[in-house]
Design a protein around this motif. Structure first.
Motif, PDB file in Angstrom:
ATOM      1  N   LEU A 266     -26.751 -42.546 -45.309  1.00 46.01           N
ATOM      2  CA  LEU A 266     -28.092 -42.570 -44.728  1.00 46.01           C
ATOM      3  C   LEU A 266     -28.847 -41.265 -44.951  1.00 46.01           C
ATOM      4  CD1 LEU A 266     -27.647 -44.299 -41.238  1.00 46.01           C
ATOM      5  CD2 LEU A 266     -28.292 -45.333 -43.425  1.00 46.01           C
ATOM      6  N   ASP A 267     -30.139 -41.403 -45.279  1.00 47.75           N
ATOM      7  CA  ASP A 267     -30.969 -40.201 -45.388  1.00 47.75           C
ATOM      8  C   ASP A 267     -31.413 -39.772 -43.984  1.00 47.75           C
ATOM      9  OD1 ASP A 267     -33.230 -41.770 -44.650  1.00 47.75           O
ATOM     10  OD2 ASP A 267     -33.669 -42.234 -46.743  1.00 47.75           O
ATOM     11  N   GLU A 268     -32.109 -38.649 -43.899  1.00 46.72           N
ATOM     12  CA  GLU A 268     -32.441 -38.071 -42.598  1.00 46.72           C
ATOM     13  C   GLU A 268     -33.346 -38.978 -41.768  1.00 46.72           C
ATOM     14  OE1 GLU A 268     -31.055 -35.394 -41.165  1.00 46.72           O
ATOM     15  OE2 GLU A 268     -29.767 -35.572 -42.932  1.00 46.72           O
ATOM     16  N   GLN A 269     -34.308 -39.651 -42.413  1.00 51.89           N
ATOM     17  CA  GLN A 269     -35.186 -40.543 -41.659  1.00 51.89           C
ATOM     18  C   GLN A 269     -34.415 -41.736 -41.118  1.00 51.89           C
ATOM     19  OE1 GLN A 269     -38.626 -39.901 -41.009  1.00 51.89           O
ATOM     20  NE2 GLN A 269     -38.171 -41.491 -39.504  1.00 51.89           N
ATOM     21  N   ALA A 270     -33.508 -42.279 -41.909  1.00 52.88           N
ATOM     22  CA  ALA A 270     -32.736 -43.446 -41.474  1.00 52.88           C
ATOM     23  C   ALA A 270     -31.826 -43.116 -40.294  1.00 52.88           C
ATOM     24  CB  ALA A 270     -31.913 -43.985 -42.644  1.00 52.88           C
ATOM     25  N   LYS A 271     -31.398 -41.885 -40.181  1.00 53.49           N
ATOM     26  CA  LYS A 271     -30.536 -41.487 -39.063  1.00 53.49           C
ATOM     27  C   LYS A 271     -31.289 -41.446 -37.730  1.00 53.49           C
ATOM     28  CE  LYS A 271     -27.518 -38.608 -41.951  1.00 53.49           C
ATOM     29  NZ  LYS A 271     -27.076 -37.217 -42.267  1.00 53.49           N
ATOM     30  N   LYS A 272     -32.615 -41.418 -37.793  1.00 53.30           N
ATOM     31  CA  LYS A 272     -33.410 -41.252 -36.582  1.00 53.30           C
ATOM     32  C   LYS A 272     -33.610 -42.547 -35.801  1.00 53.30           C
ATOM     33  CE  LYS A 272     -36.037 -37.337 -38.447  1.00 53.30           C
ATOM     34  NZ  LYS A 272     -37.393 -36.838 -38.838  1.00 53.30           N
ATOM     35  N   GLY A 273     -33.274 -43.696 -36.397  1.00 52.68           N
ATOM     36  CA  GLY A 273     -33.490 -44.937 -35.671  1.00 52.68           C
ATOM     37  C   GLY A 273     -33.301 -46.163 -36.529  1.00 52.68           C
ATOM     38  N   THR A 274     -33.708 -47.303 -35.988  1.00 51.34           N
ATOM     39  CA  THR A 274     -33.550 -48.602 -36.641  1.00 51.34           C
ATOM     40  C   THR A 274     -34.887 -49.060 -37.194  1.00 51.34           C
ATOM     41  OG1 THR A 274     -31.749 -49.226 -35.148  1.00 51.34           O
ATOM     42  CG2 THR A 274     -32.886 -51.006 -36.293  1.00 51.34           C
ATOM     43  N   TYR A 275     -34.898 -49.452 -38.466  1.00 53.43           N
ATOM     44  CA  TYR A 275     -36.093 -49.998 -39.087  1.00 53.43           C
ATOM     45  C   TYR A 275     -36.212 -51.492 -38.763  1.00 53.43           C
ATOM     46  CZ  TYR A 275     -35.898 -45.867 -42.225  1.00 53.43           C
ATOM     47  OH  TYR A 275     -35.846 -44.604 -42.751  1.00 53.43           O
ATOM     48  N   PHE A 276     -37.337 -51.891 -38.179  1.00 52.07           N
ATOM     49  CA  PHE A 276     -37.682 -53.304 -38.010  1.00 52.07           C
ATOM     50  C   PHE A 276     -38.831 -53.587 -38.969  1.00 52.07           C
ATOM     51  CE2 PHE A 276     -35.392 -52.332 -34.221  1.00 52.07           C
ATOM     52  CZ  PHE A 276     -34.812 -53.521 -33.791  1.00 52.07           C
ATOM     53  N   THR A 277     -38.640 -54.513 -39.879  1.00 49.15           N
ATOM     54  CA  THR A 277     -39.602 -54.716 -40.947  1.00 49.15           C
ATOM     55  C   THR A 277     -40.155 -56.131 -40.945  1.00 49.15           C
ATOM     56  OG1 THR A 277     -38.092 -55.545 -42.674  1.00 49.15           O
ATOM     57  CG2 THR A 277     -38.180 -53.144 -42.327  1.00 49.15           C
ATOM     58  N   LEU A 278     -41.297 -56.286 -41.565  1.00 50.25           N
ATOM     59  CA  LEU A 278     -41.878 -57.605 -41.832  1.00 50.25           C
ATOM     60  C   LEU A 278     -42.133 -57.692 -43.320  1.00 50.25           C
ATOM     61  CD1 LEU A 278     -43.250 -60.308 -41.215  1.00 50.25           C
ATOM     62  CD2 LEU A 278     -45.349 -59.034 -40.734  1.00 50.25           C
ATOM     63  N   LEU A 279     -41.413 -58.570 -43.982  1.00 50.71           N
ATOM     64  CA  LEU A 279     -41.657 -58.851 -45.387  1.00 50.71           C
ATOM     65  C   LEU A 279     -42.411 -60.175 -45.445  1.00 50.71           C
ATOM     66  CD1 LEU A 279     -41.245 -58.008 -48.323  1.00 50.71           C
ATOM     67  CD2 LEU A 279     -39.075 -59.233 -48.300  1.00 50.71           C
ATOM     68  N   HIS A 280     -43.693 -60.062 -45.726  1.00 52.21           N
ATOM     69  CA  HIS A 280     -44.529 -61.273 -45.708  1.00 52.21           C
ATOM     70  C   HIS A 280     -44.008 -62.318 -46.690  1.00 52.21           C
ATOM     71  CE1 HIS A 280     -47.712 -59.739 -43.145  1.00 52.21           C
ATOM     72  NE2 HIS A 280     -47.844 -58.645 -43.875  1.00 52.21           N
ATOM     73  N   PRO A 281     -44.068 -63.610 -46.301  1.00 52.32           N
ATOM     74  CA  PRO A 281     -44.697 -64.048 -45.062  1.00 52.32           C
ATOM     75  C   PRO A 281     -43.756 -64.306 -43.882  1.00 52.32           C
ATOM     76  CG  PRO A 281     -44.433 -65.914 -46.547  1.00 52.32           C
ATOM     77  CD  PRO A 281     -43.892 -64.703 -47.274  1.00 52.32           C
ATOM     78  N   THR A 282     -42.442 -64.493 -44.101  1.00 50.81           N
ATOM     79  CA  THR A 282     -41.637 -65.073 -43.018  1.00 50.81           C
ATOM     80  C   THR A 282     -40.312 -64.383 -42.734  1.00 50.81           C
ATOM     81  OG1 THR A 282     -40.723 -66.663 -44.621  1.00 50.81           O
ATOM     82  CG2 THR A 282     -42.579 -67.411 -43.259  1.00 50.81           C
ATOM     83  N   THR A 283     -40.117 -63.149 -43.177  1.00 51.00           N
ATOM     84  CA  THR A 283     -38.795 -62.543 -43.015  1.00 51.00           C
ATOM     85  C   THR A 283     -38.861 -61.169 -42.381  1.00 51.00           C
ATOM     86  OG1 THR A 283     -38.076 -63.702 -45.018  1.00 51.00           O
ATOM     87  CG2 THR A 283     -36.640 -61.957 -44.184  1.00 51.00           C
ATOM     88  N   GLN A 284     -37.993 -60.950 -41.405  1.00 47.86           N
ATOM     89  CA  GLN A 284     -37.773 -59.610 -40.881  1.00 47.86           C
ATOM     90  C   GLN A 284     -36.371 -59.159 -41.254  1.00 47.86           C
ATOM     91  OE1 GLN A 284     -36.881 -58.590 -36.604  1.00 47.86           O
ATOM     92  NE2 GLN A 284     -38.699 -57.311 -36.826  1.00 47.86           N
ATOM     93  N   PHE A 285     -36.277 -58.054 -41.964  1.00 47.58           N
ATOM     94  CA  PHE A 285     -35.002 -57.372 -42.174  1.00 47.58           C
ATOM     95  C   PHE A 285     -34.950 -56.191 -41.208  1.00 47.58           C
ATOM     96  CE2 PHE A 285     -35.485 -59.244 -46.485  1.00 47.58           C
ATOM     97  CZ  PHE A 285     -34.277 -59.922 -46.553  1.00 47.58           C
TER      98      PHE A 285
END
Length: 389
Positions: A266-285
């Motif tokens: 993990l890079d430094e930003q990734a260590k700071k928390g969890t990414y909640f994403t929206l990949l249009h139109p219908t998916t959250q990774f």
């Protein structure tokens, strides 16, 4: 946003408190009721969005072995993901070329796919191998009756299909999305969990809810609890927030160390928390410090959807002898929190169906909700949405 500053191909974008576009905060309101209840709007979304953009259907490791298959329902109909005897991956429309019966359900391994209606048999490469009773049909040619292929592409082990052959390729659609999460090494993860949850609500509600932390201290008071997040600029086809926590958000018990360590890369930003994403139109990774999970939404009707939840861990974790025991708290969190969300969204669906419903003012924590609504409004071509919300 473009990830102009990169290190080893990784995006170094820094999130901020919130990102606003369209009408300014204090003027922007939630979408009108018809955005969630109208059959006209829903059909426009199917035609102009869902059948023209990339739809996530699963992981390559769900069909890891030769002669394996995975049946998935999509807004465009049933899809069949296969790996043939030579190890090549395919996507087909999941119906028999005779009279359209669905070939298979679920997942498994077999040498051929036999239609349960009239026993036509197909190879995992889509070729028609046997058609009993068709011997006396003039001009019948097995080679001309193969399964119908669907456009398919893969990123980091994640498989997508697209019903529009003229749509931009998957990597163009993703843009800088893969770079932001490169340090999680998703390509080295393995699928371990999946559940489908029927939801009596509009598909957009599920994704709007997934992209804001305003509700978490209320709806999830007894599970994940209150959360704070920062927003990334994103790009045309994706958005991302990061829930700030040095501990994984993928388990409910925060009183003890997490069952798995942080991913070493993990890079430094990734260590700071969890990414909640929206990949249009219908998916959250969702990219946590120790795993990845997703929410994939299938629209069914204006007031009905199906929510698919799946989860992955680094392959080294999956190989541990006590993996199932260690991973159970993650499985519990993924399913229980998703069901809490569905419960409140079904109440929201009832509320917006009121003849007296009027759109309410949005908060700063609704920034991605606002962005998502604008993304859809600009694409469905329905006159009622010519003006921003």
């Amino acid at each position: 946003m473009t990830c102009a500053a990169k290190t080893d191909g990784r995006c170094t974008q820094t999130p901020q408190a919130f990102v606003w576009s369209g009408k300014p905060l204090g003027q922007a309101r939630s979408a009108p009721a018809s955005f969630y209840t109208s059959q006209e709007v829903f059909q426009a979304e199917v035609n102009q969005i869902h059948l023209k953009h990339w739809i996530f259907i699963g992981r390559t490791d769900q069909v890891a072995e030769p002669n394996s298959y995975l049946a998935v329902d999509t807004v465009g109909g049933p899809v069949l993901l296969t790996r043939d005897q030579n190890g090549e991956l395919h996507a087909f429309a999941n119906y028999c070329r005779h009279r359209g019966a669905q070939l298979v359900e679920g997942c498994g391994r077999r040498q051929r796919l036999v239609c349960p209606y009239h026993a036509w048999g197909f190879g995992l490469d889509g070729r028609l191998l046997r058609a009993p009773g068709m011997e006396d049909v003039p001009g019948f040619d097995l080679d001309k009756e193969s399964l119908i292929p669907i456009r398919m592409a893969e990123w980091a082990g994640n498989v997508f299909v697209n019903y529009d052959d003229s749509a931009p390729d998957l990597m163009t659609h993703l843009g800088g999305f893969p770079a932001l999460f490169a340090s999680h090494k998703v390509e080295d993860m393995r699928w371990v969990f999946g559940v489908e949850i029927p939801a009596a609500c509009n598909w957009k509600m599920l994704l709007e809810n997934a992209m804001e932390t305003y509700h978490t201290g209320i709806v999830h008071a007894r599970t994940v609890g209150a959360q704070t997040s920062m927003t990334f600029d994103g790009e045309e086809n994706w958005a991302a927030i990061q829930v700030q926590s040095t501990m994984t958000t993928a388990v409910l018990d925060k009183s003890a160390p997490a069952p798995f360590p942080q991913i070493a890369s993990l890079d430094e930003q990734a260590k700071k928390g969890t990414y909640f994403t929206l990949l249009h139109p219908t998916t959250q990774f969702v990219f946590a410090q120790d795993c990845m999970w997703w929410l994939a939404v299938r629209p069914v009707a204006p007031d009905r959807s199906v929510l698919s939840v799946g989860g992955c861990f680094p392959k080294d974790y999956v190989a541990l002898p006590n993996f199932q025991e260690l991973a159970q708290p993650y499985f519990t969190r993924w399913e229980s929190v998703a069901k809490e969300d569905v419960g409140i969204l079904e109440r929201q669906q009832k509320g917006v169906s009121s003849v007296l419903f009027k759109p309410g003012l949005l908060s700063s924590r609704d920034d991605v909700v606002h962005t998502m609504g604008e993304w859809i409004r600009q694409r469905i071509g329905t006159a009622i949405y010519n003006d921003p919300f």
